[in-house]
Enzyme design. Sequence first.
Site, PDB file in Angstrom:
ATOM      1  CB  CYS A 171      13.915  13.921 -10.346  1.00 55.13           C
ATOM      2  SG  CYS A 171      12.878  15.309 -10.779  1.00 55.13           S
ATOM      3  NE  ARG A 211       4.106  -7.119   4.012  1.00 51.53           N
ATOM      4  CZ  ARG A 211       4.130  -7.926   5.073  1.00 51.53           C
ATOM      5  NH1 ARG A 211       4.146  -7.419   6.283  1.00 51.53           N
ATOM      6  NH2 ARG A 211       4.156  -9.210   4.941  1.00 51.53           N
ATOM      7  CB  CYS A 220       3.130 -10.452   0.840  1.00 47.75           C
ATOM      8  SG  CYS A 220       2.181  -9.562   2.083  1.00 47.75           S
TER       9      CYS A 220
END
Lengths: 151, 109, 286
Positions: free
Chosen positions: C138, C243, C247
């Site tokens: 956008c 995240r 990990c």
Amino acid sequence: MTLTRRRVLALTAGAAALPVLQLLPGQAFASPEDVEKQISEFAGGKEPQTGKISLNTPEIAENGNTVPVSIEVDSAMTGDDMVESVMILADGNPLPSVATFHFTALSGTAAATTRMRLAKTQNVIALARMADGSVYMDKKEVKVTIGGCGG
Amino acid sequence: MAATPKPRVKIPKSASAGEVITLKTLISHEMESGQRKDKDGNTIPRKIINKFTCEFNGQTVFACDLDPAISANPYFEFSAKVPESGTFKFTWVDDDGSEYTEEQSIEVS
Amino acid sequence: MKRYSLMAGAAFCLAVTGMAIWTAAADPVDETLEIDGVPMTTRAPAPEGHPFDEVLSGWLFREAETRATQEDTFENPGMIAVEEGAEIWNTVEGSAGKSCASCHDDAAVSMKDVGAHYPKWDADSGKPLNVELRIDKCRVENMGAEAYKFDQPEQKALTAFIKHQSLGTPVELDLSEGDMQTWWDRGKETYYTRTGQLNMACATCHEGAMGHYIRADHLSQGQVNGFPTYRFNTGGLVSLHNRFRGCIRDTRAEFPAAFSDELMALEVYVTWRGTGLSVETPAVRQ
């Protein structure tokens, strides 16, 4: 949560096996003398008594960066039965001071909650100074865990 | 964005005279403790909110001296006894001298 | 995903870690999450083909004080970022002189439930887009603004604001659109591929050891319905791809770029694994 012996063993074994998290290098912690000095300054030399103040902290903090801490002092908060201030100390932090709350008759109750940082497992101490100069103390140990997943 | 701390306050809209109400406040602030080092090994200077006060119609209700052990985005929950309608004024004082304030009114019947 | 050869030290480490993981377990709590009094779905029957019978929100694996912080949008510090996101929504940026609101008006109406169905197939780009990439599209195509840099605060705040408009709505992806199924397959392969010096796959922790402890972390199903998530650890929002990378880094592997095809496929698959859970953005975690 209950801390079982089994879980403590598992935590310890895990901690030895997976040193993923970096500990803060070369951090100095508060000495017992620092803590004693702060208590005695706040108490104006008086010996803190037990009772009146209750300190509420989690037994085990999931993350030492944000640990909720609440205090409540048994006081009518009118006339002579007033709480002036409550000081919170953490005896294992680099600097023991956490916060000092000041109350007035408009407080209604001498109760407050905030969130604090604990560098490691340690005692949290709360001291209440009453308008008549008497000082009350409560103390709780908070176990600070180090998780395996820093991500 | 993180540069301008933003206070948030939650109080009841109304209360009865003499009632003890609960107030909650939160302000966005990194609370840089002065204990941390940057990647070059230099100490990052302390920059914290060191004082918070709550006044009601000009009189102190609650105050707090904050030390670097208070978590980022300082949160307080405390109480106030409201005798009459009026305005709460909340002030947070930064190490750099800046003050952030918020006001909220309460209707007391 | 790049895979390192397993060294002797790492093998030993894994053996000890394995012992630690499988000695302690605790059930997720039997509690109901209500946010400002509105109940959330934190347990849902798993979709067909799922390895578990029931999908569980990570909220159920956290300690009482962490759970409590998420129950009140005032006490949840992640809401600061959501409010910043609301300001960004209304701020004009770029050569077209538009804000998000210029076209989409009130987000509470136009974005309601939208985030619960992302990632979504995008025929133009021939791949699934997550909320972050949809915002960028956008910005570039309609606003004449630059795409956000990965994890710049505005990106996290606006993503959290948009996802928050779906608070409580169950996660559900449309895998029938375009090539979504192919991306799902690819994400599944990544999920089960062991990687890094510790030779762990996503499934090692979040499926095989779910409910057990890794050091002091109570391993959840690794659901993503609360991202971006406020973490006590950093005192700020953590994006999903941050995240993922964290990990993967913890398995001591090289991690792929944020929004790379590999991590987008993983997002499609992992989001599907949480089908039926309420969007909790911004969730609160340790």
